[in-house]
Scaffold this motif. Structure first.
Motif, PDB file in Angstrom:
ATOM      1  N   GLY A  30     -25.014 -55.310 -15.877  1.00  0.00           N
ATOM      2  CA  GLY A  30     -25.930 -56.276 -16.503  1.00  0.00           C
ATOM      3  C   GLY A  30     -27.209 -55.658 -17.026  1.00  0.00           C
ATOM      4  N   HIS A  31     -27.507 -54.423 -16.609  1.00  0.00           N
ATOM      5  CA  HIS A  31     -28.711 -53.761 -17.118  1.00  0.00           C
ATOM      6  C   HIS A  31     -28.442 -53.244 -18.532  1.00  0.00           C
ATOM      7  CE1 HIS A  31     -30.803 -52.813 -13.027  1.00  0.00           C
ATOM      8  NE2 HIS A  31     -30.628 -54.109 -13.254  1.00  0.00           N
ATOM      9  N   ASN A  32     -29.377 -53.565 -19.468  1.00  0.00           N
ATOM     10  CA  ASN A  32     -29.124 -53.209 -20.854  1.00  0.00           C
ATOM     11  C   ASN A  32     -29.923 -52.002 -21.329  1.00  0.00           C
ATOM     12  OD1 ASN A  32     -31.649 -54.339 -20.916  1.00  0.00           O
ATOM     13  ND2 ASN A  32     -31.208 -55.851 -22.498  1.00  0.00           N
ATOM     14  N   THR A  33     -30.738 -51.421 -20.460  1.00  0.00           N
ATOM     15  CA  THR A  33     -31.500 -50.230 -20.831  1.00  0.00           C
ATOM     16  C   THR A  33     -31.155 -49.106 -19.861  1.00  0.00           C
ATOM     17  OG1 THR A  33     -33.297 -51.670 -21.568  1.00  0.00           O
ATOM     18  CG2 THR A  33     -33.786 -49.328 -21.420  1.00  0.00           C
ATOM     19  N   VAL A  34     -30.796 -47.964 -20.405  1.00  0.00           N
ATOM     20  CA  VAL A  34     -30.392 -46.810 -19.591  1.00  0.00           C
ATOM     21  C   VAL A  34     -31.201 -45.592 -20.031  1.00  0.00           C
ATOM     22  CG1 VAL A  34     -28.507 -45.240 -18.967  1.00  0.00           C
ATOM     23  CG2 VAL A  34     -28.064 -47.694 -19.243  1.00  0.00           C
ATOM     24  N   PHE A  35     -31.753 -44.883 -19.050  1.00  0.00           N
ATOM     25  CA  PHE A  35     -32.587 -43.713 -19.303  1.00  0.00           C
ATOM     26  C   PHE A  35     -31.950 -42.468 -18.687  1.00  0.00           C
ATOM     27  CE2 PHE A  35     -36.534 -46.042 -20.404  1.00  0.00           C
ATOM     28  CZ  PHE A  35     -36.263 -47.281 -19.865  1.00  0.00           C
ATOM     29  N   TRP A  36     -32.188 -41.326 -19.330  1.00  0.00           N
ATOM     30  CA  TRP A  36     -31.895 -40.026 -18.726  1.00  0.00           C
ATOM     31  C   TRP A  36     -33.212 -39.258 -18.598  1.00  0.00           C
ATOM     32  CZ3 TRP A  36     -27.662 -38.483 -16.328  1.00  0.00           C
ATOM     33  CH2 TRP A  36     -26.418 -39.031 -16.667  1.00  0.00           C
ATOM     34  N   TYR A  37     -33.498 -38.795 -17.377  1.00  0.00           N
ATOM     35  CA  TYR A  37     -34.681 -37.980 -17.105  1.00  0.00           C
ATOM     36  C   TYR A  37     -34.259 -36.648 -16.496  1.00  0.00           C
ATOM     37  CZ  TYR A  37     -37.876 -41.996 -17.576  1.00  0.00           C
ATOM     38  OH  TYR A  37     -38.603 -43.059 -18.051  1.00  0.00           O
ATOM     39  N   ARG A  38     -35.123 -35.649 -16.684  1.00  0.00           N
ATOM     40  CA  ARG A  38     -34.919 -34.350 -16.053  1.00  0.00           C
ATOM     41  C   ARG A  38     -36.163 -34.052 -15.220  1.00  0.00           C
ATOM     42  NH1 ARG A  38     -33.930 -29.372 -19.995  1.00  0.00           N
ATOM     43  NH2 ARG A  38     -35.980 -30.012 -20.781  1.00  0.00           N
ATOM     44  N   GLN A  39     -35.986 -33.561 -14.003  1.00  0.00           N
ATOM     45  CA  GLN A  39     -37.123 -33.265 -13.131  1.00  0.00           C
ATOM     46  C   GLN A  39     -37.095 -31.818 -12.684  1.00  0.00           C
ATOM     47  OE1 GLN A  39     -37.440 -35.422  -9.332  1.00  0.00           O
ATOM     48  NE2 GLN A  39     -39.626 -35.645  -9.708  1.00  0.00           N
ATOM     49  N   ALA A  77     -33.741 -39.097 -22.980  1.00  0.00           N
ATOM     50  CA  ALA A  77     -33.178 -40.064 -23.931  1.00  0.00           C
ATOM     51  C   ALA A  77     -33.089 -41.423 -23.273  1.00  0.00           C
ATOM     52  CB  ALA A  77     -31.778 -39.619 -24.359  1.00  0.00           C
ATOM     53  N   TYR A  78     -33.046 -42.484 -24.098  1.00  0.00           N
ATOM     54  CA  TYR A  78     -32.751 -43.783 -23.532  1.00  0.00           C
ATOM     55  C   TYR A  78     -32.006 -44.665 -24.516  1.00  0.00           C
ATOM     56  CZ  TYR A  78     -36.895 -46.108 -25.642  1.00  0.00           C
ATOM     57  OH  TYR A  78     -37.821 -46.639 -26.493  1.00  0.00           O
ATOM     58  N   PHE A  79     -31.266 -45.600 -23.969  1.00  0.00           N
ATOM     59  CA  PHE A  79     -30.397 -46.483 -24.715  1.00  0.00           C
ATOM     60  C   PHE A  79     -30.776 -47.927 -24.413  1.00  0.00           C
ATOM     61  CE2 PHE A  79     -26.966 -43.521 -25.905  1.00  0.00           C
ATOM     62  CZ  PHE A  79     -27.278 -42.456 -25.090  1.00  0.00           C
ATOM     63  N   ARG A  80     -30.601 -48.765 -25.400  1.00  0.00           N
ATOM     64  CA  ARG A  80     -30.729 -50.203 -25.174  1.00  0.00           C
ATOM     65  C   ARG A  80     -29.510 -50.859 -25.791  1.00  0.00           C
ATOM     66  NH1 ARG A  80     -34.083 -53.791 -23.019  1.00  0.00           N
ATOM     67  NH2 ARG A  80     -34.313 -55.832 -23.968  1.00  0.00           N
ATOM     68  N   ARG A 103     -26.577 -50.098 -25.340  1.00  0.00           N
ATOM     69  CA  ARG A 103     -25.702 -48.964 -25.640  1.00  0.00           C
ATOM     70  C   ARG A 103     -26.110 -48.182 -26.868  1.00  0.00           C
ATOM     71  NH1 ARG A 103     -19.908 -50.840 -26.274  1.00  0.00           N
ATOM     72  NH2 ARG A 103     -19.625 -48.591 -26.580  1.00  0.00           N
ATOM     73  N   ALA A 104     -27.139 -48.643 -27.595  1.00  0.00           N
ATOM     74  CA  ALA A 104     -27.568 -47.900 -28.782  1.00  0.00           C
ATOM     75  C   ALA A 104     -28.669 -46.922 -28.400  1.00  0.00           C
ATOM     76  CB  ALA A 104     -28.070 -48.868 -29.845  1.00  0.00           C
ATOM     77  N   PRO A 105     -28.570 -45.674 -28.874  1.00  0.00           N
ATOM     78  CA  PRO A 105     -29.631 -44.712 -28.563  1.00  0.00           C
ATOM     79  C   PRO A 105     -30.918 -45.092 -29.294  1.00  0.00           C
ATOM     80  CG  PRO A 105     -28.044 -43.756 -30.093  1.00  0.00           C
ATOM     81  CD  PRO A 105     -27.511 -45.091 -29.709  1.00  0.00           C
ATOM     82  N   LEU A 106     -32.017 -45.257 -28.532  1.00  0.00           N
ATOM     83  CA  LEU A 106     -33.292 -45.628 -29.147  1.00  0.00           C
ATOM     84  C   LEU A 106     -34.193 -44.414 -29.354  1.00  0.00           C
ATOM     85  CD1 LEU A 106     -34.487 -49.032 -27.672  1.00  0.00           C
ATOM     86  CD2 LEU A 106     -33.124 -48.523 -29.708  1.00  0.00           C
ATOM     87  N   ASP A 107     -34.082 -43.454 -28.463  1.00  0.00           N
ATOM     88  CA  ASP A 107     -34.979 -42.300 -28.543  1.00  0.00           C
ATOM     89  C   ASP A 107     -34.345 -41.147 -27.793  1.00  0.00           C
ATOM     90  OD1 ASP A 107     -38.594 -41.960 -28.208  1.00  0.00           O
ATOM     91  OD2 ASP A 107     -37.051 -40.413 -28.310  1.00  0.00           O
ATOM     92  N   ASP A 108     -34.090 -40.066 -28.464  1.00  0.00           N
ATOM     93  CA  ASP A 108     -33.608 -38.860 -27.771  1.00  0.00           C
ATOM     94  C   ASP A 108     -34.491 -37.669 -28.147  1.00  0.00           C
ATOM     95  OD1 ASP A 108     -30.724 -38.138 -29.943  1.00  0.00           O
ATOM     96  OD2 ASP A 108     -32.866 -38.375 -30.348  1.00  0.00           O
TER      97      ASP A 108
END
Lengths: 110, 111
Positions: A28-37, A47-50, A52-57
C-alpha cells in the motif's frame, strides 16, 4: 506487523561483479526510496519512486547503478560493475507520509 | 557541504545526564524529522515538527523547531543506555517527497 524487507542482508563480492539488491515495500505504500549509508558520507539518497515511477535518481552514479520497480511489491537496485568504493549499507524505505526503513543490505566489494 | 549540519558528531555521557543535540541549516524547511538508528537496523522516525517554534515531547525526549524553521534541537533528560544510537535529522525539500538526512550525532550512554 508490516515491515520493509530487504535481501540479501549481507553481500560480499569481487570488484567487477554485478550486484542486485531487492526490497519489498510495505503493502500500500506508494513511495519507495533507496539510500546508501557510509561512515564518511552518512545517509545519501540514491533514488526514489512514486507509484512505481522514478521521480529522482540524481544521487545515483548513472554509469553503473540502476533502480527499478518491476511491480508494486518489488524494488531493485543493481550495480554493474561493482567497485570497492560501493561498499556501504544500502537501505530501502517506503511510506505514504511517514517512511519506514528496511534493515539494509551490507555490501562489501573486494 | 551538508544541507543539514548536526552537532556534536559524537557524544559520550553517563547514565542520568542530560544532553542536547542540534540540527542546523541555512535553508527554511516546511517540516523536519528526527530519527534514531540502532546498529544493524534502519532509522526509525521519532517525531515530525512542522510549525516554527513548535515543541514536542516524547517521554524524556523534547524536540524543538526553530522559529525561522531553519534549525531544530533534541534534548534528552536523564539519559539511559537504551538511548544509545545514531540520531539523524531529516528534511523535505520544497514540496517534493525527497527526504534529505543530516550527518548524524552518535550518542553513547554509559551505565
Amino acid at each position: 506487523d508490516a515491515r520493509v524487507t530487504q535481501t540479501p542482508r549481507h553481500k560480499v563480492t569481487e570488484m567487477g561483479q554485478e550486484v542486485t539488491m531487492r526490497c519489498q515495500p510495505i503493502l500500500g505504500h506508494n513511495t519507495v526510496f533507496w539510500y546508501r549509508q557510509t561512515m564518511m558520507q552518512g545517509l545519501e539518497l540514491l533514488a526514489y519512486f512514486r507509484n512505481r515511477a522514478p521521480l529522482d535518481d540524481s544521487g545515483m552514479p548513472k554509469d553503473r547503478f540502476s533502480a527499478e520497480m518491476p511491480d508494486a511489491t518489488l524494488a531493485t537496485l543493481k550495480i554493474q560493475p561493482s567497485e570497492p568504493r560501493d561498499s556501504a549499507v544500502y537501505f530501502c524505505a517506503s511510506g505514504l507520509v511517514q517512511i519506514y526503513f528496511g534493515p539494509g543490505t551490507r555490501l562489501t566489494v573486494t | 557541504t551538508q544541507l543539514l549540519e548536526q552537532s556534536p558528531q559524537f557524544l559520550s555521557i553517563q547514565e542520568g545526564e542530560n544532553l542536547t543535540v542540534y540540527c542546523n541549516s541555512s535553508s527554511v524547511f516546511s517540516s523536519l524529522q528526527w530519527y534514531r538508528q540502532e546498529p544493524g537496523e534502519g532509522p526509525v522516525l521519532l517525531v515530525t515538527v512542522v510549525t516554527g517554534g513548535e515543541v514536542k515531547k516524547l517521554k524524556r525526549l523534547t524536540f524543538q523547531f526553530g522559529d525561522a524553521r531553519k534549525d531544530s534541537s533534541l534534548h534528552i533528560t536523564a539519559a539511559q543506555p537504551g538511548d544509545t544510537g545514531l540520531y539523524l535529522c531529516a528534511c523535505r525539500m520544497d514540496s517534493s517527497y525527497k527526504l534529505i538526512f543530516g550527518s548524524g550525532t552518535r550518542l553513547l550512554v554509559r551505565p
